[in-house]
Design an enzyme around this catalytic site. Sequence first.
Site, short mmCIF file in Angstrom:
data_model
loop_
_atom_site.label_atom_id
_atom_site.label_comp_id
_atom_site.label_asym_id
_atom_site.label_seq_id
_atom_site.Cartn_x
_atom_site.Cartn_y
_atom_site.Cartn_z
N GLY A 10 0.83 -1.22 0.00
CA GLY A 10 0.00 0.00 0.00
C GLY A 10 0.86 1.25 0.00
N VAL A 23 18.41 7.83 -1.98
CA VAL A 23 19.21 8.14 -3.17
C VAL A 23 20.31 9.15 -2.80
CG1 VAL A 23 19.16 9.25 -5.45
CG2 VAL A 23 17.38 7.60 -4.82
N ARG A 71 1.40 -5.09 -6.22
CA ARG A 71 1.35 -6.30 -5.39
C ARG A 71 1.66 -7.50 -6.27
NH1 ARG A 71 -2.60 -3.28 -2.02
NH2 ARG A 71 -1.62 -3.24 0.02
N ASP A 102 4.31 -4.86 6.29
CA ASP A 102 4.84 -6.17 6.70
C ASP A 102 4.93 -7.17 5.54
OD1 ASP A 102 2.13 -6.45 6.58
OD2 ASP A 102 1.85 -7.06 8.67
N THR A 124 3.93 2.97 5.69
CA THR A 124 2.51 2.59 5.69
C THR A 124 1.74 3.55 6.59
OG1 THR A 124 0.93 0.94 6.54
CG2 THR A 124 3.14 0.78 7.39
N ASP A 126 -0.74 2.80 8.33
CA ASP A 126 -1.45 2.09 9.39
C ASP A 126 -0.74 2.09 10.75
OD1 ASP A 126 -3.43 1.39 7.54
OD2 ASP A 126 -2.30 -0.37 6.90
N ASP A 128 1.24 -0.05 11.78
CA ASP A 128 1.03 -1.41 12.28
C ASP A 128 2.32 -2.23 12.33
OD1 ASP A 128 1.36 -1.57 9.56
OD2 ASP A 128 -0.29 -2.96 9.21
N ARG A 161 -26.84 15.76 14.77
CA ARG A 161 -26.73 14.37 14.33
C ARG A 161 -25.65 13.62 15.09
NH1 ARG A 161 -26.37 15.71 8.15
NH2 ARG A 161 -28.57 15.64 7.62
N GLY A 169 -6.46 1.64 8.96
CA GLY A 169 -5.53 1.13 9.97
C GLY A 169 -5.37 -0.39 9.92
N ARG A 170 -6.07 -1.01 8.97
CA ARG A 170 -6.09 -2.49 8.92
C ARG A 170 -6.42 -3.04 10.30
NH1 ARG A 170 -1.88 -5.47 5.12
NH2 ARG A 170 -0.40 -4.86 6.70
N GLY A 184 -11.71 14.92 19.75
CA GLY A 184 -12.68 14.91 20.85
C GLY A 184 -13.89 14.04 20.57
N ILE A 249 -8.82 8.43 0.75
CA ILE A 249 -8.35 9.81 0.90
C ILE A 249 -7.22 9.87 1.94
CG2 ILE A 249 -10.00 10.53 2.70
CD1 ILE A 249 -10.39 13.11 1.02
P1 ADP Z 1 2.40 -4.19 2.65
O1 ADP Z 1 3.86 -4.24 2.38
O2 ADP Z 1 1.85 -2.81 2.64
O3 ADP Z 1 2.04 -5.01 3.88
P2 ADP Z 1 1.35 -6.38 0.99
O4 ADP Z 1 0.96 -7.24 2.15
O5 ADP Z 1 0.43 -6.30 -0.15
O6 ADP Z 1 1.63 -4.86 1.43
O7 ADP Z 1 2.77 -6.92 0.49
C1 ADP Z 1 3.46 -6.28 -0.55
C2 ADP Z 1 4.16 -7.30 -1.39
O8 ADP Z 1 5.15 -7.99 -0.61
C3 ADP Z 1 3.30 -8.42 -1.95
O9 ADP Z 1 2.57 -8.04 -3.09
C4 ADP Z 1 4.34 -9.46 -2.29
O10 ADP Z 1 4.98 -9.15 -3.51
C5 ADP Z 1 5.34 -9.30 -1.13
N1 ADP Z 1 5.03 -10.32 -0.12
C6 ADP Z 1 3.98 -10.33 0.74
N2 ADP Z 1 3.96 -11.48 1.46
C7 ADP Z 1 5.01 -12.22 1.02
C8 ADP Z 1 5.55 -13.52 1.35
N3 ADP Z 1 4.96 -14.29 2.27
N4 ADP Z 1 6.67 -13.94 0.71
C9 ADP Z 1 7.26 -13.16 -0.22
N5 ADP Z 1 6.81 -11.95 -0.58
C10 ADP Z 1 5.71 -11.48 0.01
#
Ligand code: ADP
Length: 317
Positions: A10, A23, A71, A102, A124, A126, A128, A161, A169-170, A184, A249
């Site tokens: 994301g 860079v 992805r 993650d 990200t 989130d 998270d 209302r 935030g997943r 608030g 957004i």
């Molecule tokens: P984020 O990085 O925001 O958590 P995603 O979960 O969509 O987003 O992961 C991004 C990309 O990371 C995935 O499209 C994939 O290419 C790679 N990825 C995710 N999980 C795995 C995994 N278990 N093994 C290898 N690559 C992964």
Amino acid sequence: MRIGVLTSGGDAPGMNATIRAVVRAGIASGDRVFGIYDGYRGLIEGKIEEFTRKDVSEILSKGGTILGTARLPEFKYEQVRALAIKQLQKNDIEALVCIGGDGTYTGALRLHEMGIKTIGIPGTIDNDIASTDFTIGFSTALTTACEAIDKLRDTSSSHQRCSIIEVMGRHCEDLALYSGICCGAEYIITNNSGLDKEKLLSSLKNDRLAGRRHAIVVISENITDVYQLAKEVEVYSGYECRATILGYIQRGGTPTPEDRLLAARLGKYSIDLLHEGITGVAVGIVENKLHYTPIEEALTMVNEPNEELHKLVQKIS
Ligand code: ADP
């Protein structure tokens, strides 16, 4: 060194500021830095281009990512990752800085296990990722959510209302918890506080009977159908009620100074770590100090509920 940089998963405001920092810090350290387009998908397709300092000028304040993100679920297969290794070898790239969440970290870890020096930077909205106090993009998303909630408060108040506002935030409560406090909100519902529907409806009804003119309910995504909840609030509480899902957004916009600063610090830190030979790690900020954690460990860490903020909510909402 020849270092690749990519954004994946994301998108988040501040990704561009991070690319710029990687860079420029790389070039300043005598490295050559290569932008890889469209995340791991672009990597296996060989969408790789050397970046100069100038290539990353004028991007610091831009939302999104100039590298694009994508992805590629198939990246979990070793044969697919072997194509990535081939591309890196073809371009003589020995290290990779992966900006994302993650999922991106998991991809970086698997590449590290296959011999590539990788660093993960948390990009990200989130917040998270437990190995850092804050992720790049969270501050901007929080600002966007607060602006929206403030506006909804104006109209809720005028029309007497109840407004239910769903934020992203997943599975992490931070965007809801922080924005709810900052604006608030009368009620903040997250996966940690839980949704006790009966209690919420009777509290809103009592508020209404006591003469309150409006109510703001901030709720995390993935908790309940907020449109349905709004209907129930109308039936049981006496408030007219509207639900708003803030949605994508929250992913856009010019990054806040906090996100730009975090991007600059973590971008340069990644280059420093690569030069020190420290790889397979996720960088972050812990108590406002630069910090790194092995990616494997970062992926197993869990965000604990913020007890202090939850107690604060009970006292002041
Ligand atoms: P984020 O990085 O925001 O958590 P995603 O979960 O969509 O987003 O992961 C991004 C990309 O990371 C995935 O499209 C994939 O290419 C790679 N990825 C995710 N999980 C795995 C995994 N278990 N093994 C290898 N690559 C992964």
